[in-house]
Design a protein around this motif. Structure first.
Motif, PDB file in Angstrom:
ATOM      1  N   UNK A  97       0.837  -1.208   0.000  1.00 12.98           N
ATOM      2  CA  UNK A  97       0.000   0.000   0.000  1.00 12.98           C
ATOM      3  C   UNK A  97       0.868   1.253   0.000  1.00 12.98           C
ATOM      4  N   UNK A  98       1.918   1.238   0.792  1.00  8.59           N
ATOM      5  CA  UNK A  98       2.823   2.394   0.851  1.00  8.59           C
ATOM      6  C   UNK A  98       3.491   2.627  -0.502  1.00  8.59           C
ATOM      7  N   UNK A  99       3.929   1.551  -1.145  1.00  9.62           N
ATOM      8  CA  UNK A  99       4.581   1.663  -2.446  1.00  9.62           C
ATOM      9  C   UNK A  99       3.626   2.240  -3.490  1.00  9.62           C
ATOM     10  N   UNK A 100       2.368   1.811  -3.444  1.00 11.61           N
ATOM     11  CA  UNK A 100       1.387   2.257  -4.430  1.00 11.61           C
ATOM     12  C   UNK A 100       0.792   3.620  -4.100  1.00 11.61           C
ATOM     13  N   UNK A 101       0.975   4.076  -2.868  1.00 12.78           N
ATOM     14  CA  UNK A 101       0.439   5.372  -2.481  1.00 12.78           C
ATOM     15  C   UNK A 101      -1.036   5.326  -2.150  1.00 12.78           C
ATOM     16  N   UNK A 102      -1.500   4.192  -1.619  1.00 10.87           N
ATOM     17  CA  UNK A 102      -2.898   4.053  -1.211  1.00 10.87           C
ATOM     18  C   UNK A 102      -2.978   3.832   0.292  1.00 10.87           C
ATOM     19  N   UNK A 103      -4.173   4.033   0.827  1.00  9.84           N
ATOM     20  CA  UNK A 103      -4.365   3.860   2.271  1.00  9.84           C
ATOM     21  C   UNK A 103      -4.369   2.397   2.678  1.00  9.84           C
ATOM     22  N   UNK A 104      -4.873   1.535   1.784  1.00 12.47           N
ATOM     23  CA  UNK A 104      -5.062   0.132   2.155  1.00 12.47           C
ATOM     24  C   UNK A 104      -4.617  -0.800   1.032  1.00 12.47           C
ATOM     25  N   UNK A 105      -4.278  -2.014   1.426  1.00 12.94           N
ATOM     26  CA  UNK A 105      -4.045  -3.102   0.478  1.00 12.94           C
ATOM     27  C   UNK A 105      -4.518  -4.394   1.136  1.00 12.94           C
ATOM     28  N   UNK A 106      -5.165  -5.243   0.354  1.00  6.71           N
ATOM     29  CA  UNK A 106      -5.661  -6.538   0.841  1.00  6.71           C
ATOM     30  C   UNK A 106      -5.136  -7.619  -0.095  1.00  6.71           C
ATOM     31  N   UNK A 122      -5.776  -2.729  -4.000  1.00  9.06           N
ATOM     32  CA  UNK A 122      -5.376  -1.465  -3.377  1.00  9.06           C
ATOM     33  C   UNK A 122      -6.568  -0.520  -3.423  1.00  9.06           C
ATOM     34  N   UNK A 123      -6.714   0.286  -2.394  1.00  9.84           N
ATOM     35  CA  UNK A 123      -7.862   1.197  -2.327  1.00  9.84           C
ATOM     36  C   UNK A 123      -7.633   2.266  -1.265  1.00  9.84           C
ATOM     37  N   UNK A 124      -8.315   3.384  -1.418  1.00 13.96           N
ATOM     38  CA  UNK A 124      -8.361   4.414  -0.381  1.00 13.96           C
ATOM     39  C   UNK A 124      -9.698   4.381   0.362  1.00 13.96           C
ATOM     40  N   UNK A 125     -10.527   3.429   0.012  1.00 11.83           N
ATOM     41  CA  UNK A 125     -11.851   3.308   0.615  1.00 11.83           C
ATOM     42  C   UNK A 125     -11.824   2.320   1.780  1.00 11.83           C
ATOM     43  N   UNK A 126     -12.146   2.810   2.952  1.00  9.29           N
ATOM     44  CA  UNK A 126     -12.211   1.921   4.121  1.00  9.29           C
ATOM     45  C   UNK A 126     -13.305   0.874   3.936  1.00  9.29           C
ATOM     46  N   UNK A 127     -14.388   1.266   3.299  1.00 15.21           N
ATOM     47  CA  UNK A 127     -15.508   0.356   3.075  1.00 15.21           C
ATOM     48  C   UNK A 127     -15.094  -0.821   2.182  1.00 15.21           C
ATOM     49  N   UNK A 128     -14.399  -0.522   1.094  1.00 17.58           N
ATOM     50  CA  UNK A 128     -13.927  -1.587   0.196  1.00 17.58           C
ATOM     51  C   UNK A 128     -12.899  -2.453   0.904  1.00 17.58           C
ATOM     52  N   UNK A 129     -12.014  -1.823   1.652  1.00 15.92           N
ATOM     53  CA  UNK A 129     -10.982  -2.541   2.399  1.00 15.92           C
ATOM     54  C   UNK A 129     -11.603  -3.541   3.369  1.00 15.92           C
ATOM     55  N   UNK A 130     -12.562  -3.090   4.147  1.00 20.08           N
ATOM     56  CA  UNK A 130     -13.174  -3.955   5.158  1.00 20.08           C
ATOM     57  C   UNK A 130     -13.991  -5.069   4.505  1.00 20.08           C
TER      58      UNK A 130
END
Length: 364
Positions: free
Chosen positions: A23-32, A175-183
């Motif tokens: 996630x850090x490498x891609x510049x997003x808040x989350x990765x699953x 990868x996503x910046x959406x907490x909803x998608x992440x969860x």
């Protein structure tokens, strides 16, 4: 070895660490992480609540997995034409969105070449359409100084062994910046688990194993170096093969784009003969892809789309060797064999034409 000795094989600490660094490498808040790129797409489509009858737009010039997850959820694919850069045409996309109610668009960064995400985002916003990027072949590619995989509501990556980085087997990432998608993705990859033995949704088992995650975490450290090497190899091919025969070379990057050349794909009307010739001389080639998705037997219930350039693309593309460890002497040999095919008009030889059928049959 550290993972095997000290962690759970499923759900170990390495999985969390790999997701954090990716996630850090891609510049997003989350990765699953997931067990494949196809699984990542399925979870992403589920997270945006793709329903039966929803329309999803994607290019037909892609691997079939791009749309499988959407169709398994009951969505209808709408196939979009590609441009001369082999990625989704913004102009054609705009026409489709003006005529149809669409839930989601899936731009595919094919061969590691970035889509024009700036234009696509503008078009999608006007129509309130969700973007799920298919970056399965584009780890580290950039558009306007941002990594692909950071533009849409979500994006997916594949770590299949042929990709620019792998995990020692199958694997994928959302990868996503959406907490909803992440969860949603976290829950649905783990059988819809709310607590250890409480499941408030019917989910899947699509987890990435700890050992695979540990390998991925190390591979990521080398990704920039490997991509840089791929660009150097691509530059040599471009320099030496420009103007040879009827070859059409991959598109040049725009000044604001940076491809990672997952594949180096030529186009020629003599594709099958060239492939036969190179194979006879010990050079492996590939065709990505000989059958566009709208022509696949499994997709004939959605048939009716006319995509003339996509069909021409599928009949003329050929991938020549491209990997970060390609030796310069081997590359020179490949270039010489391609050049000789045209210089000596070897495509006119009867014996080569006789063997062409055997080579082309392997494509399908």
């Amino acid at each position: 070895m550290q993972v095997l000795e000290n962690e759970k094989l499923v759900g170990g600490e390495s999985v969390i660490k790999f997701e954090e660094v990716f996630a850090k490498y891609m510049g997003t808040d989350y990765a699953v992480s997931t067990n494949s790129g196809s699984s990542a797409l399925l979870l992403a489509f589920h997270a945006i609540k793709l329903n039966i009858g929803d329309n999803v737009v994607a290019p037909s010039a892609t691997f079939i997995a791009t749309l499988n997850g959407a169709c398994l959820l009951g969505a209808n694919p709408l196939f979009c034409e590609i441009g001369s850069d082999y990625v989704i045409s913004s102009g054609q996309l705009e026409k489709i969105l003006s005529k149809n109610e669409v839930k989601c668009v899936v731009p595919v960064h094919l061969y590691g070449h970035p889509c024009d995400m700036s234009s696509i985002i503008d078009i999608a916003k006007k129509k309130n359409v969700i973007l799920i990027e298919d970056a399965a072949q584009a780890h580290g590619a950039q558009h306007k100084n941002n990594k692909v995989g950071s533009f849409g509501e979500a994006a997916i990556f594949s770590f299949y062994p042929t990709k620019n980085m792998t995990v020692g087997g199958d694997g994928g990432m959302i990868t996503t910046n959406s907490k909803k998608i992440y969860e949603s993705a976290l829950k649905m990859r783990d059988v819809g688990r709310k607590t250890k033995y409480t499941h408030d949704e019917i989910g899947y088992t699509l987890r990435l194993n700890s050992v695979n995650a540990a390998i991925g975490k190390i591979q990521l450290k080398y990704l920039n170096e490997w991509n840089c090497r791929r660009r150097s190899i691509a530059n040599t091919y471009r320099k030496k093969l420009t103007g040879v025969g009827d070859l059409i070379l991959p598109p040049q990057d725009q000044t604001y784009d940076e491809s990672v050349y997952h594949l180096f794909v030529l186009r020629t009307k003599k594709r099958n003969l060239l492939g036969t010739w190179l194979s006879k001389n010990g050079i492996s080639t590939g065709v990505h892809y000989p059958i566009p998705v709208h022509r696949q037997p499994a997709y004939q219930k959605f048939a009716g789309t006319s995509l003339p350039f996509t069909e021409e693309w599928s009949e003329t593309v050929i991938s020549i060797p491209m990997y970060s460890k390609l030796d310069s002497n081997d590359q020179e040999y490949i270039i010489n064999m391609v050049t000789r095919f045209y210089d000596e008009r070897l495509y006119e030889q009867k014996n080569l034409k006789d063997e062409e059928k055997e080579w082309s049959n392997k494509l399908i």
